[in-house]
Design a protein around this motif. Structure first.
Motif, PDB file in Angstrom:
ATOM      1  N   PRO A 237       0.792  -1.242   0.000  1.00  0.00           N
ATOM      2  CA  PRO A 237       0.000   0.000   0.000  1.00  0.00           C
ATOM      3  C   PRO A 237       0.819   1.284   0.000  1.00  0.00           C
ATOM      4  CG  PRO A 237      -0.933  -1.594   1.530  1.00  0.00           C
ATOM      5  CD  PRO A 237       0.384  -2.161   1.081  1.00  0.00           C
ATOM      6  N   GLY A 238       1.685   1.457   0.993  1.00  0.00           N
ATOM      7  CA  GLY A 238       2.471   2.685   1.075  1.00  0.00           C
ATOM      8  C   GLY A 238       3.442   2.849  -0.074  1.00  0.00           C
TER       9      GLY A 238
ATOM     10  N   PHE B 201      -6.260  -5.891  -4.755  1.00  0.00           N
ATOM     11  CA  PHE B 201      -7.015  -4.647  -4.841  1.00  0.00           C
ATOM     12  C   PHE B 201      -7.024  -3.880  -3.525  1.00  0.00           C
ATOM     13  CE2 PHE B 201     -10.170  -7.696  -3.430  1.00  0.00           C
ATOM     14  CZ  PHE B 201     -11.024  -6.981  -2.586  1.00  0.00           C
ATOM     15  N   SER B 202      -6.904  -4.581  -2.395  1.00  0.00           N
ATOM     16  CA  SER B 202      -6.868  -3.880  -1.106  1.00  0.00           C
ATOM     17  C   SER B 202      -5.597  -3.048  -0.990  1.00  0.00           C
ATOM     18  CB  SER B 202      -6.928  -4.886   0.044  1.00  0.00           C
ATOM     19  OG  SER B 202      -8.069  -5.698  -0.038  1.00  0.00           O
TER      20      SER B 202
ATOM     21  N   LEU C  19      -3.381  -2.049  -3.414  1.00  0.00           N
ATOM     22  CA  LEU C  19      -3.236  -0.990  -4.406  1.00  0.00           C
ATOM     23  C   LEU C  19      -4.313   0.078  -4.236  1.00  0.00           C
ATOM     24  CD1 LEU C  19      -2.296  -3.069  -7.581  1.00  0.00           C
ATOM     25  CD2 LEU C  19      -0.826  -2.129  -5.804  1.00  0.00           C
ATOM     26  N   GLY C  20      -5.509  -0.350  -3.833  1.00  0.00           N
ATOM     27  CA  GLY C  20      -6.590   0.611  -3.626  1.00  0.00           C
ATOM     28  C   GLY C  20      -6.280   1.571  -2.497  1.00  0.00           C
ATOM     29  N   SER C  21      -5.762   1.050  -1.389  1.00  0.00           N
ATOM     30  CA  SER C  21      -5.441   1.937  -0.272  1.00  0.00           C
ATOM     31  C   SER C  21      -4.301   2.877  -0.641  1.00  0.00           C
ATOM     32  CB  SER C  21      -5.085   1.122   0.974  1.00  0.00           C
ATOM     33  OG  SER C  21      -3.992   0.247   0.724  1.00  0.00           O
ATOM     34  N   GLY C  22      -3.343   2.403  -1.440  1.00  0.00           N
ATOM     35  CA  GLY C  22      -2.277   3.282  -1.907  1.00  0.00           C
ATOM     36  C   GLY C  22      -2.811   4.419  -2.756  1.00  0.00           C
ATOM     37  N   ALA C  23      -3.748   4.100  -3.652  1.00  0.00           N
ATOM     38  CA  ALA C  23      -4.339   5.142  -4.495  1.00  0.00           C
ATOM     39  C   ALA C  23      -5.136   6.132  -3.655  1.00  0.00           C
ATOM     40  CB  ALA C  23      -5.236   4.507  -5.556  1.00  0.00           C
TER      41      ALA C  23
ATOM     42  N   GLY D  66     -10.424  -0.487   4.747  1.00  0.00           N
ATOM     43  CA  GLY D  66     -11.381   0.475   4.206  1.00  0.00           C
ATOM     44  C   GLY D  66     -11.379   0.482   2.693  1.00  0.00           C
ATOM     45  N   ALA D  67     -10.203   0.370   2.078  1.00  0.00           N
ATOM     46  CA  ALA D  67     -10.125   0.316   0.617  1.00  0.00           C
ATOM     47  C   ALA D  67     -10.787  -0.956   0.099  1.00  0.00           C
ATOM     48  CB  ALA D  67      -8.672   0.374   0.166  1.00  0.00           C
ATOM     49  N   ALA D  68     -10.555  -2.074   0.795  1.00  0.00           N
ATOM     50  CA  ALA D  68     -11.159  -3.339   0.375  1.00  0.00           C
ATOM     51  C   ALA D  68     -12.678  -3.252   0.394  1.00  0.00           C
ATOM     52  CB  ALA D  68     -10.675  -4.475   1.276  1.00  0.00           C
ATOM     53  N   VAL D  69     -13.226  -2.720   1.471  1.00  0.00           N
ATOM     54  CA  VAL D  69     -14.682  -2.600   1.585  1.00  0.00           C
ATOM     55  C   VAL D  69     -15.220  -1.633   0.528  1.00  0.00           C
ATOM     56  CG1 VAL D  69     -16.571  -1.843   3.075  1.00  0.00           C
ATOM     57  CG2 VAL D  69     -14.707  -3.198   4.031  1.00  0.00           C
ATOM     58  N   SER D  70     -14.493  -0.561   0.248  1.00  0.00           N
ATOM     59  CA  SER D  70     -14.933   0.394  -0.765  1.00  0.00           C
ATOM     60  C   SER D  70     -15.047  -0.259  -2.133  1.00  0.00           C
ATOM     61  CB  SER D  70     -13.952   1.571  -0.836  1.00  0.00           C
ATOM     62  OG  SER D  70     -13.955   2.303   0.371  1.00  0.00           O
TER      63      SER D  70
END
Length: 381
Positions: free
Chosen positions: A36-37, A175-176, A178-182, A208-212
């Motif tokens: 993520p970071g 996706f969790s 990379l999504g949180s990184g974005a 939170g990114a995963a749930v989104s």
């Protein structure tokens, strides 16, 4: 994603004039690891930011365990090995943080505080810093003290279980992570654009990114009839299907126009039955619909079906293997995926000046210079 303003400060960095990379001159101190970071700070580096990646002595774990991932997520950054519990190294970190514009960390809540590098402590020396935390779970409450990786985020967001309750393999892409990184980049840019120039704490829990990203599927399944035997595929006439030979095609014929075109194209009388006339009815008969389509597609090759689907204006694509993706003309037209000097992907964004650093740093790249001169050691790079 949460954004909270703290004490006021005068932010040194400003968005550059037109014609330069959007984040030129932005100083980013990166304490994050794994996906993520590093993905977030890689985007920032590709947009022109100067990134110092702080690694533990011996280098980040992923540098050695999955080096291809490490190279892909840490291109063009300067790395510095530090022991954050060593007083001298810790002082250097505080000095770098005091002169940074953005700090990114992905530890469990409280870890940076114990090292004297928490948001409040750093804000005393740098009241205009954008402090970005990407913890596994919430900053407080349930899960705040636990570790987490992609598997746990997928599990808690519902990604492993189909509508009928059967368990499946994990999604093919992280996706969790990379999504949180974005989301972290979005939060950082929002903070940098605040007119009041206050110090800002941005929080982006990976869960939170995963749930989104799972939200639309969760909505679909929330009120589903659980008495119906539903397969993993949650839509009829959508997804990958085998053709004659070894090839697969992936298409979507869920709207009335595409469904009508599909029925005409396949010329399968049973698909014209009244019980398949509308989407809601087909949704209740997914296995039957898809079995009829699969049987019909076996009559010809992938290449021929691709031609016919395109001629019928039905959204379709070959189901590519990894090596096929690099040769796909649609992908090549994007101009973002390259093999040399190492496989890498450029930002899929057009219309703004950006840079793409394709050379990963060596272990402790510029480390000695940064130790002595701090951020000034990188100003000429």
């Amino acid at each position: 994603m949460s954004i909270n303003t703290e004490a006021a400060g005068q932010r040194r960095w400003q968005f550059p004039p037109a014609g330069r990379a959007p984040l030129t001159g932005l100083r980013v101190l990166d304490f994050s690891t794994f996906g993520p970071g590093p993905f977030a700070t890689q985007i920032m580096a590709d947009l022109g930011a100067t990134v110092i990646k702080v690694e533990k002595v011996g280098g980040e774990v992923q540098r050695h365990t999955v080096p291809e991932f490490f190279r892909a997520l840490n291109r063009g950054k300067s790395s510095l090995e530090l022991n954050l519990k060593d007083p001298e190294d810790n002082r250097l970190c505080r000095r770098l943080a005091a002169e940074a514009d953005v700090l990114v960390e992905s530890f469990r809540p409280g870890a940076m505080d114990r090292l004297g590098l928490g948001a409040e402590a750093v804000a005393e020396a740098n009241p205009a810093l954008v402090y970005v935390s990407i913890p596994p779970f919430a900053q407080s409450g349930a899960g705040s003290g636990e570790q987490g990786h992609e598997t746990q985020f997928n599990a808690r967001s519902g990604a492993f279980v189909d509508p009928g309750g059967a368990m499946h393999e994990p999604p093919p892409a992280p996706f969790s992570d990379l999504g949180s990184g974005a989301f972290a980049v979005i939060g950082t840019l929002a903070a940098l654009g605040q007119g009041d120039r206050h110090a800002t704490r941005v929080g982006v829990p990976v869960l939170g990114a995963a749930v989104s990203f799972m939200f639309m599927r969760l909505l679909r399944e929330l009120n589903a009839d659980t008495t119906v035997d539903r397969p993993w595929r949650s839509e009829p006439a959508a997804g990958p299907f085998p053709t004659g030979g070894n090839g697969f095609i992936a298409f979507s014929a869920v709207d009335p126009k595409a469904w009508g075109a599909l029925v005409e194209l396949l010329d399968e009388p049973r698909l014209r039955a009244p019980e398949f006339a509308d989407y809601a009815s087909r949704q209740q008969r997914i296995p039957e619909v898809n079995a009829l389509i699969t049987a019909r597609l076996a009559a010809d090759s992938q290449e021929r079906w691709l031609e016919r689907f395109r001629a019928a204006d039905i959204p379709v694509a070959p189901a590519n293997r990894a090596q096929d993706v690099f040769e796909d003309p649609f992908v090549q037209a994007l101009g973002i995926l390259e093999r040399h000097p190492a496989p890498h992907v450029r930002l899929p964004i057009n219309g703004i000046p950006s840079v793409t650093n394709i050379h990963p740093p060596e272990l402790d790249d510029c480390g000695a210079a940064v130790r002595e001169h701090g951020w000034h050691a990188l100003e000429s790079r």
